[in-house]
Motif scaffolding. Structure first.
Motif, mmCIF file in Angstrom:
data_model
loop_
_atom_site.group_PDB
_atom_site.id
_atom_site.type_symbol
_atom_site.label_atom_id
_atom_site.label_comp_id
_atom_site.label_asym_id
_atom_site.label_seq_id
_atom_site.Cartn_x
_atom_site.Cartn_y
_atom_site.Cartn_z
ATOM 1 N N UNK A 190 32.234 42.835 36.473
ATOM 2 C CA UNK A 190 31.423 42.778 37.693
ATOM 3 C C UNK A 190 30.803 41.397 37.857
ATOM 4 N N UNK A 191 30.348 40.825 36.743
ATOM 5 C CA UNK A 191 29.760 39.481 36.814
ATOM 6 C C UNK A 191 30.793 38.455 37.278
ATOM 7 N N UNK A 192 32.027 38.580 36.810
ATOM 8 C CA UNK A 192 33.072 37.615 37.152
ATOM 9 C C UNK A 192 33.597 37.802 38.567
ATOM 10 N N UNK A 193 33.761 39.054 38.988
ATOM 11 C CA UNK A 193 34.437 39.332 40.251
ATOM 12 C C UNK A 193 33.507 39.719 41.381
ATOM 13 N N UNK A 194 32.310 40.193 41.033
ATOM 14 C CA UNK A 194 31.402 40.703 42.035
ATOM 15 C C UNK A 194 31.716 42.121 42.477
ATOM 16 N N UNK A 195 32.734 42.743 41.869
ATOM 17 C CA UNK A 195 33.139 44.101 42.244
ATOM 18 C C UNK A 195 32.346 45.098 41.415
ATOM 19 N N UNK A 196 31.680 46.012 42.085
ATOM 20 C CA UNK A 196 30.848 47.007 41.406
ATOM 21 C C UNK A 196 31.496 48.386 41.478
ATOM 22 N N UNK A 197 30.963 49.306 40.689
ATOM 23 C CA UNK A 197 31.434 50.688 40.749
ATOM 24 C C UNK A 197 31.249 51.264 42.152
#
Length: 319
Positions: free
Chosen positions: A122-129
């Motif tokens: 999530x930190x690298x991509x910004x994609x969250x659950x």
């Protein structure tokens, strides 16, 4: 004292000293004027925001081949256990000499994995659950783009291809090219091969680390034309993808010579992916005899016949 140019002010400073006079400051600058002025001072480097190409549905017979720029975001690094959570595809046309035509289609989709997304991802991509909850990649759209493709390009195809093949068989029988390893970026004056470096040194910036954005950015960098040269990075990449290569496995090589092999560019395979458990290297087909002679002379010191595998773009970068 200051003089206003359009929407901002530039401080009037004394003329620079030395043999080279500073650029004159025109009044009523346009945006292009401002860019040229700042560049002429020698104190600024201008980056342009990377704009996505418009989608053209008409087919131009001068560009009969179809390419896909692909990027994935995943839950980890291991294609045997981790999963794709986002895929980006930009479909474009090109011709036999590596000239890029038009973008014909774009697809980006999210996929909910079987478990929570690791915090580091999530930190690298910004994609969250929350982003992927209930999301599923539209395979009909993916197949519509990938099916006609003559070449799939990924920025580190050795990472993306195994994930894509585990995700769908549509990717398995395609020719793949790697824009990291099959373009001589250093020879083109670039200081690194990470996409962010390439974009910046090409004079652009783009938004975020999302799959479709990265696909658009990579296509622009690959198609960048340099004055005086007709060989774009994409043209170089396409030519490289057409060459056969040979993978040589230095099986049963002496343990105490492993650093010698690493220095030569060999990499280690632990055998878990079905390859021989050994150090290995890939070389152009015409260099295979020289590499074998080096192994026999410097490593084995006898006429060994290590396993060799011939590879085309259809075989390379597989797991």
């Amino acid at each position: 004292m200051s003089t206003q140019y359009d929407m901002f002010e530039i401080e009037q400073r004394p003329a620079p000293t030395g043999n080279r006079p500073g650029p004159r400051r025109p009044v009523g600058m346009s945006e292009d004027d401002m860019v040229r002025y700042l560049q002429a001072t020698g104190r600024y480097r201008i980056l342009s925001k990377l704009e996505s190409r418009r989608i053209v549905t008409d087919v131009d017979d001068a560009f009969p081949l179809r390419g896909i720029v692909l990027d994935t975001e995943t839950t980890g690094l291991n294609a045997r256990k981790d999963e794709i959570i986002e895929i980006g595809l930009v479909a474009f046309s090109f011709n036999a000499v590596g000239q890029v035509g038009e973008v014909h289609a774009v697809y980006g989709g999210l996929q909910e994995p079987s478990g929570p997304i690791p915090a580091e991802i999530t930190r690298l991509t910004g994609i969250t659950d929350a982003d992927v909850a209930g999301q599923m990649i539209n395979m009909a759209q993916v197949k519509a783009l990938v099916g006609p493709a003559d070449l799939i390009i990924a920025h580190n195809a050795g990472f993306d291809r195994p994930f894509c093949e585990a995700f769908s068989p549509i990717f398995a029988d395609k020719a793949w090219a790697c824009s990291v390893s099959e373009v001589d970026w250093a020879g083109r004056g670039f200081e690194g091969t990470k996409l962010g470096y390439l974009i910046g040194q090409a004079g652009y910036f783009h938004e975020g680390h999302r799959a479709v954005d990265d696909c658009h950015a990579l296509l622009e960098v690959l198609d960048q034309k340099v004055e005086g040269s007709s060989i774009t990075p994409f043209s170089e990449l396409y030519r490289a993808s057409q060459k056969s290569r040979v993978r040589i496995y230095a099986e049963h090589s002496p343990f105490d010579l492993k650093e010698h092999l690493k220095g030569r560019g060999y990499r280690w395979s632990d055998g878990s992916d079905g390859r021989p458990k050994s150090w290995w290297i890939e070389v152009d087909e015409h260099l295979a005899d020289d590499e074998l002679a080096w192994l026999q002379t410097d490593i084995y010191r006898y006429d060994a016949n290590p396993p060799m595998q011939s590879l085309s773009a259809f075989d390379r970068f597989k797991a």
